[in-house]
Write a protein that holds these residues in place. Structure first.
Motif, PDB file in Angstrom:
ATOM      1  N   SER A 215      69.339  48.308  21.009  1.00  0.00           N
ATOM      2  CA  SER A 215      68.448  47.455  21.125  1.00  0.00           C
ATOM      3  C   SER A 215      68.540  47.844  19.507  1.00  0.00           C
ATOM      4  CB  SER A 215      67.587  46.893  21.914  1.00  0.00           C
ATOM      5  OG  SER A 215      66.287  48.043  21.750  1.00  0.00           O
ATOM      6  N   HIS A 219      65.453  50.738  20.866  1.00  0.00           N
ATOM      7  CA  HIS A 219      65.719  51.211  22.728  1.00  0.00           C
ATOM      8  C   HIS A 219      67.171  51.976  21.887  1.00  0.00           C
ATOM      9  CE1 HIS A 219      62.948  48.194  24.191  1.00  0.00           C
ATOM     10  NE2 HIS A 219      62.599  49.281  24.653  1.00  0.00           N
ATOM     11  N   LEU A 258      66.802  56.259  29.023  1.00  0.00           N
ATOM     12  CA  LEU A 258      66.655  55.202  28.127  1.00  0.00           C
ATOM     13  C   LEU A 258      65.642  55.855  27.313  1.00  0.00           C
ATOM     14  CD1 LEU A 258      66.824  52.551  27.038  1.00  0.00           C
ATOM     15  CD2 LEU A 258      66.092  51.555  28.782  1.00  0.00           C
ATOM     16  N   LYS A 260      62.380  54.635  24.232  1.00  0.00           N
ATOM     17  CA  LYS A 260      61.890  53.759  22.698  1.00  0.00           C
ATOM     18  C   LYS A 260      61.448  54.184  21.336  1.00  0.00           C
ATOM     19  CE  LYS A 260      61.113  49.876  21.907  1.00  0.00           C
ATOM     20  NZ  LYS A 260      60.255  50.154  19.681  1.00  0.00           N
ATOM     21  N   LEU A 375      71.487  49.017  31.532  1.00  0.00           N
ATOM     22  CA  LEU A 375      70.087  48.758  30.690  1.00  0.00           C
ATOM     23  C   LEU A 375      69.866  46.844  30.913  1.00  0.00           C
ATOM     24  CD1 LEU A 375      72.582  49.863  27.306  1.00  0.00           C
ATOM     25  CD2 LEU A 375      70.103  50.188  27.989  1.00  0.00           C
ATOM     26  N   ASN A 378      66.775  47.665  33.062  1.00  0.00           N
ATOM     27  CA  ASN A 378      65.861  47.428  32.543  1.00  0.00           C
ATOM     28  C   ASN A 378      65.770  47.066  31.472  1.00  0.00           C
ATOM     29  OD1 ASN A 378      64.189  50.055  33.465  1.00  0.00           O
ATOM     30  ND2 ASN A 378      67.008  50.780  32.996  1.00  0.00           N
ATOM     31  N   ILE A 380      67.168  45.870  29.400  1.00  0.00           N
ATOM     32  CA  ILE A 380      67.469  45.707  27.599  1.00  0.00           C
ATOM     33  C   ILE A 380      68.442  44.687  26.862  1.00  0.00           C
ATOM     34  CG2 ILE A 380      68.605  46.827  25.922  1.00  0.00           C
ATOM     35  CD1 ILE A 380      66.108  47.945  26.809  1.00  0.00           C
ATOM     36  N   SER A 382      71.056  42.973  23.795  1.00  0.00           N
ATOM     37  CA  SER A 382      71.397  43.414  22.120  1.00  0.00           C
ATOM     38  C   SER A 382      71.868  41.967  22.143  1.00  0.00           C
ATOM     39  CB  SER A 382      71.914  44.804  22.734  1.00  0.00           C
ATOM     40  OG  SER A 382      72.620  44.951  21.002  1.00  0.00           O
TER      41      SER A 382
END
Length: 410
Positions: A215, A219, A258, A260, A375, A378, A380, A382
């Motif tokens: 991301s 991420h 994952l 961050k 992803l 959660n 996420i 992009s």
């Protein structure tokens, strides 16, 4: 469940490694001088024989050439030191214990000068150099061809064909030796999976692996086993400094995690969920920390199967070489999209013990469709779009540098 044959393979390997463990437990005064001999043959690859040596305290690889010169190289016990030796039945004038100054002239890779010690083998004499940095042996293997010079005369000319395949097999073998020195085998250990995780690579109290951005908000995706049990996690993009990262989600069943970090990525790749057998792929990551280049390694291969061991449909099988430390890294298609997450490789040591041949480049990655579901779950997202222009391998490597990071765990 694993096939019974797998259990038998690992049991045989454990028995061979017990020889090395026993040697490591002896007091120094009780040990004999190092002996160039192979006590247990593990397998063969591209003209090289891979095996275990109690005399040298670890794994070794040997190959004999037309002039009857034999090359011996390998690692010692639980140390990070290597050895390199040469022997030939024609070298009868060598004296045990004497020192000899040799020059090794690698065609295209430079030259080395060093002292070798005369040693006696079963039916011939040899020259041995010990306590070498592991990078030296790898450089020799990369040379492709080697001239050995003593007293200004070439005494051997070696092609070293297949030597890098031998190094790969040695690394696999030595990891098992080190594990055997640290832990006593327990009943049932033979039931371990034959596809073992390729990382994290350990360095004392630290371990390392690979990850990549998913991301624009910083991420990153990697394997769960790369960050499992970590008190502190840092990520380092290529050419930048390390920054702290937090684990925000895990999927132990699919071995995904994952992270961050307070980073703005140079690039975020799209995930390509469509992959075919034969597709060209590449892997970018940070394998063999402290041994290989710290700014990343790039390898090329193909998709060899669209399922893993026992037809595991979560996995894709690839031939691009991977090593410890590649775990969590991207498998990239020829357009710069992600088709998988590196997770494991076939246990070449165990298989070779059964079939007397070293399987090469049987590696596995988690399919990008599984990663995409993780992803999505959660939240996420992009902005990355699938790329459709085919790139040269060097261009793919340049793109990968922009979204791949080294992960360190403490």
């Amino acid at each position: 469940m694993l096939p019974g044959a797998v259990v038998k393979v690992l049991s045989r390997v454990a028995g061979a490694l017990a020889l090395v463990s026993l040697l490591a437990g002896l007091p120094k005064a009780a040990r004999a001088e190092p002996a160039l001999s192979m006590d247990e043959v593990i397998g063969r690859t591209r003209g090289w024989t891979i095996g275990l040596s109690t005399g040298m305290g670890g794994c070794m690889a040997t190959a004999t050439y037309e002039d009857r010169t034999t090359v011996w190289m390998g690692f010692g016990g639980g140390s990070n030191k290597a050895f390199f030796a040469l022997s030939n039945p024609k070298w009868r004038s060598l004296a045990v214990g004497n020192r000899y100054e040799l020059q090794l002239l690698a065609r295209g890779e430079g030259r080395w000068r060093g002292r070798f010690t005369g040693v006696e083998l079963d039916k011939e004499m040899g020259l041995l150099a010990q306590d070498l940095v592991t990078g030296f042996v790898i450089d020799i293997a990369r040379a492709g061809a080697l001239d050995v010079v003593y007293d200004r005369k070439i005494i051997a000319q070696l092609s070293l064909s297949g030597s890098m395949a031998a190094i790969d097999a040695l690394v696999d073998c030595q990891k098992s030796v080190i594990a055997s020195l640290r832990t006593e085998p327990k009943a049932g250990d033979g039931a371990r999976t034959k596809a073992r995780g390729e990382g994290p690579q350990s360095e004392g109290g630290k371990s390392s692996g690979t990850g990549f951005f998913v991301s624009e908000r910083g991420h990153l995706l990697t394997n769960n086993h790369v960050v499992n049990g970590c008190k502190k996690v840092t990520v380092t993009p290529v050419g930048e400094v390390a920054v702290p990262a937090q684990v925000v989600a895990r999927d132990p069943n699919n071995d995904l995690a994952l992270l961050k970090a307070d980073l703005t990525p140079k690039d975020v790749p799209a995930l390509n969920t469509r992959v075919r057998v034969g597709d060209g792929v590449s892997v970018y990551g940070f394998p063999l920390s402290g041994l290989l280049a710290s700014n990343g390694n790039f390898t090329i291969g193909n998709v060899t199967a669209t399922a893993g061991l026992a037809d595991d449909t979560r996995m894709v099988q690839i031939s691009a070489p991977v090593q410890p430390g590649n775990s969590g890294g991207p498998v990239i298609d020829q357009k710069g999209n992600i088709v998988g997450v590196v997770v494991s490789k076939l246990d070449a040591l165990g298989v070779a013990s059964a079939i007397k041949d070293v399987p090469q480049n049987v590696n596995f990655a988690i399919k990008s469709s599984i990663a995409q579901n993780f992803l999505d779950t959660n939240g996420i997202e992009s902005k990355a779009k699938l790329k459709d222009a085919t790139l040269e391998p060097a261009a793919v490597a340049d793109v990968a540098k922009g979204f791949t990071v080294r992960i360190e765990c403490e």
